[in-house]
Design a protein around this motif. Structure first.
Motif, mmCIF file in Angstrom:
data_model
loop_
_atom_site.group_PDB
_atom_site.id
_atom_site.type_symbol
_atom_site.label_atom_id
_atom_site.label_comp_id
_atom_site.label_asym_id
_atom_site.label_seq_id
_atom_site.Cartn_x
_atom_site.Cartn_y
_atom_site.Cartn_z
ATOM 1 N N LYS A 26 0.836 -1.205 0.000
ATOM 2 C CA LYS A 26 0.000 0.000 0.000
ATOM 3 C C LYS A 26 0.868 1.251 0.000
ATOM 4 O O LYS A 26 0.576 2.224 -0.698
ATOM 5 C CB LYS A 26 -0.902 0.030 1.238
ATOM 6 C CG LYS A 26 -1.928 -1.043 1.308
ATOM 7 C CD LYS A 26 -2.674 -0.934 2.640
ATOM 8 C CE LYS A 26 -3.598 -2.091 2.834
ATOM 9 N NZ LYS A 26 -4.313 -2.008 4.124
ATOM 10 N N GLU A 27 1.931 1.214 0.783
ATOM 11 C CA GLU A 27 2.815 2.378 0.900
ATOM 12 C C GLU A 27 3.494 2.687 -0.428
ATOM 13 O O GLU A 27 3.660 3.852 -0.791
ATOM 14 C CB GLU A 27 3.859 2.148 1.995
ATOM 15 C CG GLU A 27 3.295 2.164 3.404
ATOM 16 C CD GLU A 27 2.492 0.915 3.760
ATOM 17 O OE1 GLU A 27 2.755 -0.165 3.176
ATOM 18 O OE2 GLU A 27 1.597 1.020 4.611
ATOM 19 N N GLU A 28 3.908 1.640 -1.165
ATOM 20 C CA GLU A 28 4.532 1.854 -2.472
ATOM 21 C C GLU A 28 3.539 2.488 -3.448
ATOM 22 O O GLU A 28 3.887 3.432 -4.164
ATOM 23 C CB GLU A 28 5.027 0.529 -3.053
ATOM 24 C CG GLU A 28 6.222 -0.053 -2.353
ATOM 25 C CD GLU A 28 6.586 -1.440 -2.859
ATOM 26 O OE1 GLU A 28 7.762 -1.809 -2.705
ATOM 27 O OE2 GLU A 28 5.716 -2.151 -3.401
ATOM 28 N N LYS A 29 2.336 1.976 -3.460
ATOM 29 C CA LYS A 29 1.310 2.518 -4.362
ATOM 30 C C LYS A 29 0.989 3.962 -4.016
ATOM 31 O O LYS A 29 0.909 4.819 -4.898
ATOM 32 C CB LYS A 29 0.036 1.677 -4.298
ATOM 33 C CG LYS A 29 0.178 0.295 -4.889
ATOM 34 C CD LYS A 29 -1.095 -0.502 -4.716
ATOM 35 C CE LYS A 29 -0.917 -1.942 -5.157
ATOM 36 N NZ LYS A 29 -2.128 -2.736 -4.940
ATOM 37 N N LYS A 30 0.824 4.239 -2.717
ATOM 38 C CA LYS A 30 0.503 5.608 -2.302
ATOM 39 C C LYS A 30 1.649 6.565 -2.605
ATOM 40 O O LYS A 30 1.420 7.701 -3.028
ATOM 41 C CB LYS A 30 0.132 5.641 -0.828
ATOM 42 C CG LYS A 30 -1.191 4.949 -0.555
ATOM 43 C CD LYS A 30 -1.768 5.122 0.823
ATOM 44 C CE LYS A 30 -0.851 5.054 1.964
ATOM 45 N NZ LYS A 30 -1.549 5.045 3.260
ATOM 46 N N ALA A 31 2.888 6.113 -2.406
ATOM 47 C CA ALA A 31 4.042 6.972 -2.691
ATOM 48 C C ALA A 31 4.157 7.254 -4.186
ATOM 49 O O ALA A 31 4.402 8.399 -4.594
ATOM 50 C CB ALA A 31 5.316 6.321 -2.174
ATOM 51 N N THR A 32 3.957 6.224 -5.002
ATOM 52 C CA THR A 32 4.038 6.396 -6.456
ATOM 53 C C THR A 32 2.969 7.360 -6.952
ATOM 54 O O THR A 32 3.259 8.303 -7.694
ATOM 55 C CB THR A 32 3.874 5.031 -7.165
ATOM 56 O OG1 THR A 32 4.894 4.161 -6.710
ATOM 57 C CG2 THR A 32 3.958 5.184 -8.668
ATOM 58 N N ASN A 80 -6.308 12.246 -1.309
ATOM 59 C CA ASN A 80 -6.793 11.628 -0.077
ATOM 60 C C ASN A 80 -7.766 10.494 -0.376
ATOM 61 O O ASN A 80 -7.727 9.448 0.282
ATOM 62 C CB ASN A 80 -7.468 12.669 0.816
ATOM 63 C CG ASN A 80 -6.490 13.647 1.399
ATOM 64 O OD1 ASN A 80 -5.292 13.411 1.427
ATOM 65 N ND2 ASN A 80 -6.996 14.775 1.851
ATOM 66 N N MET A 81 -8.644 10.696 -1.351
ATOM 67 C CA MET A 81 -9.604 9.662 -1.702
ATOM 68 C C MET A 81 -8.887 8.417 -2.225
ATOM 69 O O MET A 81 -9.187 7.295 -1.809
ATOM 70 C CB MET A 81 -10.603 10.153 -2.748
ATOM 71 C CG MET A 81 -11.634 9.103 -3.119
ATOM 72 S SD MET A 81 -12.482 9.412 -4.676
ATOM 73 C CE MET A 81 -11.193 9.143 -5.868
ATOM 74 N N VAL A 82 -7.929 8.614 -3.118
ATOM 75 C CA VAL A 82 -7.199 7.483 -3.688
ATOM 76 C C VAL A 82 -6.386 6.781 -2.605
ATOM 77 O O VAL A 82 -6.359 5.551 -2.554
ATOM 78 C CB VAL A 82 -6.317 7.938 -4.873
ATOM 79 C CG1 VAL A 82 -5.393 6.828 -5.328
ATOM 80 C CG2 VAL A 82 -7.187 8.407 -6.027
ATOM 81 N N ASP A 83 -5.758 7.537 -1.704
ATOM 82 C CA ASP A 83 -5.019 6.931 -0.599
ATOM 83 C C ASP A 83 -5.938 6.081 0.275
ATOM 84 O O ASP A 83 -5.591 4.967 0.674
ATOM 85 C CB ASP A 83 -4.345 7.999 0.266
ATOM 86 C CG ASP A 83 -3.105 8.571 -0.366
ATOM 87 O OD1 ASP A 83 -2.645 8.038 -1.397
ATOM 88 O OD2 ASP A 83 -2.579 9.574 0.178
ATOM 89 N N THR A 84 -7.104 6.613 0.571
ATOM 90 C CA THR A 84 -8.075 5.875 1.386
ATOM 91 C C THR A 84 -8.536 4.617 0.672
ATOM 92 O O THR A 84 -8.663 3.549 1.294
ATOM 93 C CB THR A 84 -9.283 6.764 1.721
ATOM 94 O OG1 THR A 84 -8.821 7.937 2.399
ATOM 95 C CG2 THR A 84 -10.287 6.038 2.594
#
Length: 138
Positions: free
Chosen positions: A81-87, A103-107
């Motif tokens: 999840k962290e890799e996807k959110k960082a990218t 924020n929506m995509v991170d959630t």
């Protein structure tokens, strides 16, 4: 004891929310995508940026459709999840995407719902069409 703890958690969780009332859309959209679309619509309307959000969401949908492997990357269990959110966070900040969308995509990534992003965009477009008084014809 558990009831008091739950009440305290709810109280403190409310302190972190944006406050104010939830703004209902002109049309009810159901399902997971409806929940995210309505939450985004409410937040965007409070900021007065619902039309800008709509344009950026449509650009995001265009990227999902045009970039080979992007849709698969979002649902890939090998990436954390962290890799996807960082990218995505780096790409969004470079492109100047509104923080509400980030924020929506991170959630959605945190909740393992990244594969619903296209449906959320469609649901948000439905809400905005109703807001403008447009009637879809097929």
């Amino acid at each position: 004891m558990a009831a008091r703890l739950a009440a305290a958690v709810r109280c403190h969780a409310r302190a972190f929310s944006t406050g104010g009332e939830f703004i209902r859309g002109p049309v009810q959209v159901f399902g997971i995508e409806g929940r995210y679309a309505h939450a985004l619509y409410s937040a965007a309307t409070k900021q007065g940026s619902s039309q800008a959000i709509e344009g950026q969401l449509n650009s995001l949908q265009g990227a999902i459709d045009s970039v080979t492997g992007f849709k698969e990357y979002l649902s890939l269990p090998v990436c954390t999840k962290e890799e996807k959110k960082a990218t995505l966070g780096a790409a969004f900040s470079e492109a100047g995407v509104d923080p509400l969308i980030g924020n929506m995509v991170d959630t959605m990534i945190d909740n393992k719902r990244a594969d619903h992003i296209s449906r959320v965009v469609s649901a948000f477009n439905t809400i905005m069409q109703q807001k403008r008084g447009e009637v879809p014809c097929k």
